[in-house]
Design an enzyme around this catalytic site. Structure first.
Site, mmCIF file in Angstrom:
data_model
loop_
_atom_site.group_PDB
_atom_site.id
_atom_site.type_symbol
_atom_site.label_atom_id
_atom_site.label_comp_id
_atom_site.label_asym_id
_atom_site.label_seq_id
_atom_site.Cartn_x
_atom_site.Cartn_y
_atom_site.Cartn_z
ATOM 1 C CG ASP A 189 -3.281 2.650 -3.224
ATOM 2 O OD1 ASP A 189 -3.046 3.413 -3.275
ATOM 3 O OD2 ASP A 189 -3.451 1.512 -3.509
ATOM 4 C CD GLU A 222 -0.612 -0.926 0.933
ATOM 5 O OE1 GLU A 222 -0.884 -0.446 -0.227
ATOM 6 O OE2 GLU A 222 -1.023 -1.607 1.524
#
Length: 353
Positions: free
Chosen positions: A246, A289
């Site tokens: 991420d 993300e």
């Protein structure tokens, strides 16, 4: 032989015989014509049936080639498609009897380069006569099909205009009869409908399996692909690694620079992952993300090398905004089967941890 004139009876007999011969000959001509028409229409109906089972644009092209070549006897056939967004014509695929056509597939054509461009522009079949003169170019000057002396480029009409063309050609200038042309024109209409449906199906399939922002496969499709990869690894006792990553402090990127810039970061990170992964790897957007890469035939050490390369590539990217330029970093976690875990759920959980 004896030089005696024919009698009236003999003349009457010969006249009857001549009329009978004419009748038989006309019947034979009609029968042969009907037989040829029957065969042509059988080919036509068989071809129409093939479109119903065609899957994808290439399947449609194959059905179109079979039909057009079978009906017209053409030695060459090609199908072009038009990209509206880029305003580009591309040869989807081609078939040329006794010739290699691999160099023609997916070849982009020059704008206004030949008959294909003109057909797309005016929406009508060209040339008027199938015979090609020395100045006429079918595709563009870079695409040489020198032995083709006659051709017909037919538009594939859908909705407001042509979406591509069906091209047939031959060494024989008289290869295309009027009847065959009429049938091939109907085949072109069938091709247009089937191609539009195939493109729509592909688009729907992409929307169902692809993340709209990054172009990577989405979470649902990733889970299906991971299941398949894990079952292969388990069955054949192979190694499998999963990398979860991420973007660090991504919320602050959105808060500081705005969501459009945040989207730009997501797209760039996705590009870095794709460019760093192998063709056999599965790269997906996991959510928000987070991204994930599944690497078959890869142990933990190999996955670690790839992860480190990705980390460095992403950290070197520079993003520009109204508030100035900035960079982002990512964190990555790796888990491997069977080194660390024994089931699919544990693989994801271990990489996440």
């Amino acid at each position: 032989i004896d030089e005696q004139p024919f009698s009236n009876g003999e003349l009457t007999y010969l006249e009857h015989l001549a009329r009978e011969i004419v009748r038989v000959m006309e019947f034979e001509r009609l029968y042969i014509g009907l037989f040829r028409e029957k065969r042509a229409y059988e080919k036509f109906h068989r071809a129409a049936g093939e479109f119903n089972s065609a899957v994808g644009p290439l399947g449609v092209a194959e059905a179109a080639f079979n039909a057009a070549q079978d009906i017209s006897g053409a030695s060459f056939a090609a199908l072009t498609v038009h990209d509206v967004e880029r305003d580009k014509d591309t040869i989807l695929c081609a078939r040329w009897r006794d010739h290699d056509t691999s160099q023609l597939s997916l070849r982009e054509l020059w704008p206004d380069g030949g008959l294909v461009s003109m057909v797309m522009k005016y929406g009508r079949a060209l040339p008027e006569s199938a015979s090609l003169n020395s100045r006429q170019v079918v595709f563009d000057p870079s695409v040489a099909i020198k032995s083709i002396r006659a051709a017909k480029v037919l538009p594939l009409h859908w909705n407001d205009g042509p979406i591509g063309t069906l091209v047939i050609g031959d060494e024989d200038p008289g290869f295309l009869s009027a009847q065959a042309l009429r049938m091939v024109e109907v085949i072109a209409d069938h091709t247009a409908i089937a191609m539009a449906n195939a493109q729509l199906y592909e688009k729907m399939e992409r929307m169902a399996t692809t993340d709209g922002l990054t172009g990577l496969i989405n979470h649902r499709h990733f889970q299906e692909r991971l299941e398949e990869a894990f079952l292969r690894a388990k069955r054949y006792k192979r190694q499998l690694s999963l990398m979860l990553t991420d973007i660090d402090h991504f919320k602050s990127v959105n808060d500081t620079y705005g969501h459009p810039v945040g989207d730009q970061v997501l797209r760039k990170v996705a590009e870095c992952l794709l460019s760093s992964a192998r063709k056999t790897d599965i790269v997906a957007r996991y959510g928000g993300e987070e991204f994930v890469i599944v690497m078959e035939e890869t142990d933990w050490t190999g996955a670690l090398r790839i992860a480190e390369r990705i980390r460095e590539i992403v950290s070197r990217q520079v993003y520009h905004s109204k508030l100035g330029s900035f960079s982002c970093t990512i964190s990555l976690g790796i888990a491997s089967f069977p080194e660390h875990v024994r089931d699919k759920a544990a693989l994801i959980k271990s990489a996440d941890q």
